[in-house]
Design an enzyme around this catalytic site. Structure first.
Site, PDB file in Angstrom:
ATOM      1  N   SER A 157       0.825  -1.214   0.000  1.00 54.18           N
ATOM      2  CA  SER A 157       0.000   0.000   0.000  1.00 54.18           C
ATOM      3  C   SER A 157       0.864   1.271   0.000  1.00 54.18           C
ATOM      4  O   SER A 157       2.050   1.228   0.353  1.00 54.18           O
ATOM      5  CB  SER A 157      -0.885  -0.001   1.242  1.00 54.18           C
ATOM      6  N   GLU A 169       6.032  -0.643  -5.677  1.00 53.48           N
ATOM      7  CA  GLU A 169       4.848  -0.996  -6.473  1.00 53.48           C
ATOM      8  C   GLU A 169       3.648  -0.840  -5.552  1.00 53.48           C
ATOM      9  O   GLU A 169       3.383  -1.694  -4.713  1.00 53.48           O
ATOM     10  CB  GLU A 169       4.956  -2.451  -6.970  1.00 53.48           C
ATOM     11  N   CYS A 222      -3.980  -4.453  -7.638  1.00 54.45           N
ATOM     12  CA  CYS A 222      -3.513  -3.062  -7.570  1.00 54.45           C
ATOM     13  C   CYS A 222      -3.906  -2.246  -8.798  1.00 54.45           C
ATOM     14  O   CYS A 222      -4.254  -1.080  -8.704  1.00 54.45           O
ATOM     15  CB  CYS A 222      -2.007  -3.058  -7.437  1.00 54.45           C
ATOM     16  N   GLU A 233       8.655  -3.056 -12.628  1.00 54.76           N
ATOM     17  CA  GLU A 233       8.922  -4.492 -12.621  1.00 54.76           C
ATOM     18  C   GLU A 233       8.671  -5.000 -14.029  1.00 54.76           C
ATOM     19  O   GLU A 233       7.911  -4.388 -14.796  1.00 54.76           O
ATOM     20  CB  GLU A 233       8.013  -5.199 -11.602  1.00 54.76           C
TER      21      GLU A 233
HETATM   22  N1  LIG Z   1       1.656  -1.884  -7.688  1.00 54.67           N
HETATM   23  C1  LIG Z   1       1.729  -3.192  -7.510  1.00 54.67           C
HETATM   24  O1  LIG Z   1       2.402  -3.905  -8.246  1.00 54.67           O
HETATM   25  C2  LIG Z   1       0.950  -3.851  -6.397  1.00 54.67           C
HETATM   26  C3  LIG Z   1       0.745  -5.228  -6.449  1.00 54.67           C
HETATM   27  C4  LIG Z   1       0.033  -5.834  -5.427  1.00 54.67           C
HETATM   28  C5  LIG Z   1      -0.488  -5.091  -4.377  1.00 54.67           C
HETATM   29  N2  LIG Z   1      -0.283  -3.760  -4.349  1.00 54.67           N
HETATM   30  C6  LIG Z   1      -0.877  -2.938  -3.272  1.00 54.67           C
HETATM   31  O2  LIG Z   1      -0.736  -3.606  -2.028  1.00 54.67           O
HETATM   32  C7  LIG Z   1      -1.799  -3.251  -1.149  1.00 54.67           C
HETATM   33  C8  LIG Z   1      -2.394  -4.488  -0.528  1.00 54.67           C
HETATM   34  O3  LIG Z   1      -1.418  -5.280   0.022  1.00 54.67           O
HETATM   35  P1  LIG Z   1      -1.102  -5.318   1.593  1.00 54.67           P
HETATM   36  O4  LIG Z   1      -2.345  -5.068   2.365  1.00 54.67           O
HETATM   37  O5  LIG Z   1      -0.317  -6.549   1.842  1.00 54.67           O
HETATM   38  O6  LIG Z   1      -0.145  -4.042   1.759  1.00 54.67           O
HETATM   39  P2  LIG Z   1       0.644  -3.545   3.046  1.00 54.67           P
HETATM   40  O7  LIG Z   1       1.282  -2.265   2.667  1.00 54.67           O
HETATM   41  O8  LIG Z   1      -0.205  -3.586   4.249  1.00 54.67           O
HETATM   42  O9  LIG Z   1       1.763  -4.672   3.296  1.00 54.67           O
HETATM   43  C9  LIG Z   1       2.672  -5.038   2.289  1.00 54.67           C
HETATM   44  C10 LIG Z   1       3.888  -5.679   2.920  1.00 54.67           C
HETATM   45  O10 LIG Z   1       4.579  -4.714   3.702  1.00 54.67           O
HETATM   46  C11 LIG Z   1       4.878  -5.249   4.981  1.00 54.67           C
HETATM   47  N3  LIG Z   1       4.961  -4.134   5.925  1.00 54.67           N
HETATM   48  C12 LIG Z   1       3.949  -3.500   6.557  1.00 54.67           C
HETATM   49  N4  LIG Z   1       4.438  -2.484   7.317  1.00 54.67           N
HETATM   50  C13 LIG Z   1       5.779  -2.495   7.160  1.00 54.67           C
HETATM   51  C14 LIG Z   1       6.837  -1.697   7.686  1.00 54.67           C
HETATM   52  N5  LIG Z   1       6.610  -0.694   8.525  1.00 54.67           N
HETATM   53  N6  LIG Z   1       8.081  -1.991   7.292  1.00 54.67           N
HETATM   54  C15 LIG Z   1       8.348  -2.985   6.431  1.00 54.67           C
HETATM   55  N7  LIG Z   1       7.388  -3.785   5.917  1.00 54.67           N
HETATM   56  C16 LIG Z   1       6.121  -3.535   6.267  1.00 54.67           C
HETATM   57  C17 LIG Z   1       3.754  -6.219   5.229  1.00 54.67           C
HETATM   58  O11 LIG Z   1       4.080  -7.149   6.232  1.00 54.67           O
HETATM   59  C18 LIG Z   1       3.598  -6.837   3.852  1.00 54.67           C
HETATM   60  O12 LIG Z   1       4.561  -7.833   3.635  1.00 54.67           O
HETATM   61  C19 LIG Z   1      -2.780  -2.486  -2.010  1.00 54.67           C
HETATM   62  O13 LIG Z   1      -2.660  -1.115  -1.767  1.00 54.67           O
HETATM   63  C20 LIG Z   1      -2.345  -2.825  -3.423  1.00 54.67           C
HETATM   64  O14 LIG Z   1      -2.714  -1.877  -4.376  1.00 54.67           O
HETATM   65  C21 LIG Z   1       0.432  -3.121  -5.329  1.00 54.67           C
HETATM   66  C1  LIG Z   2      -3.590  -9.043 -12.302  1.00 56.73           C
HETATM   67  N1  LIG Z   2      -2.275  -8.755 -12.789  1.00 56.73           N
HETATM   68  C2  LIG Z   2      -2.518  -8.162 -14.057  1.00 56.73           C
HETATM   69  C3  LIG Z   2      -1.509  -9.973 -12.928  1.00 56.73           C
HETATM   70  C4  LIG Z   2      -1.612  -7.720 -11.982  1.00 56.73           C
HETATM   71  C5  LIG Z   2      -0.741  -8.177 -10.885  1.00 56.73           C
HETATM   72  C6  LIG Z   2      -0.091  -7.054 -10.090  1.00 56.73           C
HETATM   73  C7  LIG Z   2      -1.015  -6.362  -9.153  1.00 56.73           C
HETATM   74  O1  LIG Z   2      -1.585  -6.701  -8.161  1.00 56.73           O
END
Ligand SMILES: NC(=O)c1ccc[n+]([C@@H]2O[C@H](COP(=O)([O-])OP(=O)(O)OC[C@H]3O[C@@H](n4cnc5c(N)ncnc54)[C@H](O)[C@@H]3O)[C@@H](O)[C@H]2O)c1
Ligand SMILES: C[N+](C)(C)CCCC=O
Length: 527
Positions: free
Chosen positions: A257, A278, A312, A501
């Protein structure tokens, strides 16, 4: 259709093999007791006595295993292992590294069904999607194996026969921190370019989905990677912070996030470490009246409902030109209502369970808020209209009754200022908005702090490129949505991230350039 989703010529998508079918894995039948940490060549239990956390199976709500978060000593051991593997690995030629990576890709292929099933059990997504995720992971490793031997510097001629050259060198120990929506795929998307460039990696999966990254670690080890090349440490925020601050870590690549991304950047800045971020999105999908509406509807469904909407890049703000709004909405609702929700391990299921109970509750509360939220931009005091879904779903199979299911939701009568249109919901909730002119929709589409993705459906090729040029987003789709071929860079503008990526450019984010000046004459000294 499935091949097109991966976006590249893939091997034929096969039905589960006989041996997979004979395994008879069913939801509610798995207990994981093996250690999920991995460093210096083998699985490790946590030695420090820390409170264990429950990890759930989203399909049933059962406890699947217990997470043992790694503390300072364990993080140290994993980083040390990665550092010692970095030496021999970085000295190998690209061809030598590629050979091991290709072997890893073969092993992934041979374990495809098992990995996909474990992903389903831990994440809740459908088996059909999980197989595609495993394929994407394999393709990514194959792709970067191919690039490994092409990494090269430049030769620059200088005056008097002197010259300079550049060497593309690895960074060292890279940390990967993953989100829970694509656990195995994220581990591969991060490790493949890192390893191809000669780095080693310590990967921390999300504590919600700790199960499959360790399979990738085993696979790299079996493929012949030096001990410690790819390591997995489990844990949450605390473990993640230890990794970011660790003095022997040279880069942090994060998926998650925006708020966490900001913290990661801040922590990495203390050591002036490069980051790849990301992050989240709230992407617009624009459907013009001249679109092939059948394709536009398909695109909107792909833009919103993959992985229970927990993607995402999802195009959750669907702007439809007024003239075709009624027709679009009717078809989208019809198809959304037909989505088969249920046991994610069944072939017929198209939508499984959301990742956790708190997350399901959060998504449902966004729908409740949308219904109530009045907007000054509307004549009436009503909120959004729920055209379908948005409710908790309880499958008829009794073993699934405590799973985290909901019906996919389409909201209409939305305005740009509503929470459901501004904030990332990260669930199966599509907000439909209407527009009249190209200029108007562009301004509205770009009016967000996010910039991960955007899409446009139109038959007018000039309009398509004109619109895409003006969209402020890192990944733009014309007449399709959410395909991510590994040959193509993926990443965000604005607060959706830094770096990319996939694709060739990612080599830049996992390597550094050394410039070497070679003097062929005498030193021209001023002193
Ligand atoms: N742009 C992309 O490629 C992409 C892909 C997948 C998900 N996402 C985003 O991820 C979010 C959902 O995933 P989530 O709920 O796991 O996200 P999150 O930010 O809560 O956690 C992601 C990771 O960060 C770790 N983390 C949390 N706090 C931390 C800290 N202070 N220091 C180091 N690591 C820490 C968590 O344990 C986890 O492994 C959504 O906002 C989504 O859009 C982005
Ligand atoms: C669904 N896709 C297209 C594989 C996106 C993956 C990366 C984001 O969560």
């Amino acid at each position: 259709m499935l091949r097109r989703l991966l976006g590249s010529p893939s091997r034929p998508q096969t039905a589960p093999t006989l041996s997979a079918a004979m395994r008879c894995l069913s939801s509610g039948s798995v207990d994981i007791t093996v250690p999920l940490n991995f460093w210096a060549g083998r699985r490790r239990t946590s030695q420090e006595s820390r409170e264990k956390e429950n990890v759930y199976e989203p399909a049933t709500g059962r406890v699947l295993c217990h997470l043992e978060p790694c503390g300072g000593e364990e993080v140290d051991q994993a980083v040390k292992a990665a550092k010692s593997a970095f030496g021999p690995w970085s000295k190998m030629s690209g061809m030598e590294r590629a050979r091991i990576m290709i072997e890893a890709a073969h092993l992934i292929e041979s374990r495809r069904e098992e990995i996909a099933e474990m992903e389903v059990v831990n994440n809740g997504k459908s088996i059909t999607e999980a197989r595609l995720d495993v394929d994407s992971a394999r393709l990514c490793i194959e792709y970067y194996a191919g690039l490994a031997s092409t990494l090269a510097g430049q030769h620059v001629q200088l005056s008097g026969g002197s010259f300079a050259y550049t060497r593309r060198e690895p960074l060292g120990v890279c940390v990967g921190i993953g989100a829970w929506n694509y656990p195995f795929q994220i581990a591969a998307w991060k490790s493949a370019p890192a390893l191809a460039c000669g780095n080693s990696m310590v990967f921390k999966p999300s504590p919600v989905t700790p199960v499959t990254a360790v399979l990738l670690a085993e696979i790299y080890a079996k493929a012949g990677a030096p001990e410690g090349l790819f390591n997995v440490v489990q844990g949450g925020q605390e473990t993640g912070s230890l990794l970011c601050y660790h003095p022997d870590v040279d880069k942090v690549s994060f998926t998650g996030s925006v708020p966490t991304g900001q913290k990661i950047m801040e922590m990495a800045s203390k050591g002036v470490k490069p980051v790849t971020l990301e992050l989240g999105g709230k992407s617009p999908l624009i459907i013009f009246k001249d679109s092939d509406l059948e394709n536009a509807v398909r695109g909107a469904l792909m833009a919103n409902f993959l992985t229970q909407g927990q993607v995402c890049s999802n195009g959750t703000r669907v702007y439809v030109q007024k003239d075709v709004l009624a027709e679009f909405v009717e078809e989208v609702v019809k198809r959304t209502q037909a989505i088969a929700i249920g046991d994610p391990l069944l072939e017929s299921t198209r939508m499984g369970a959301l990742v956790s109970r708190p997350h399901l509750d959060k998504v449902l509360s966004f729908v409740e808020q949308a219904k109530k939220e009045a907007s000054p931009l509307k004549c009436s005091s009503n909120g959004a209209k729920v055209l379908c879904g948005g409710e908790r779903f309880v499958p008829s199979d009794p073993k699934l009754k405590s799973g985290y299911y909901m019906t996919p939701c389409v909201l209409s009568d939305c305005t740009d200022d509503m929470t459901c249109v501004r904030e990332e919901i990260f669930g199966p909730v599509m907000s439909v908005l209407s527009f009249e002119t190209e200029q108007e929709v562009l301004q509205r589409a770009n009016n967000t702090t996010f910039g991960l993705a955007a899409g446009v459906f139109t038959r007018d090729v000039t309009r398509a490129h004109r619109v895409v040029e003006q969209l402020k987003a890192g990944s733009c789709f014309i007449n399709n949505y959410n395909i991510t071929p590994v040959e193509v860079p993926f990443g965000g503008y604005k607060m959706s991230g830094i770096g990319r990526e996939n694709g060739q450019v990612t080599v830049e984010f996992y390597s550094q350039l050394k410039t070497v000046f070679v003097e062929m004459g005498d030193v021209d000294s001023l002193f």
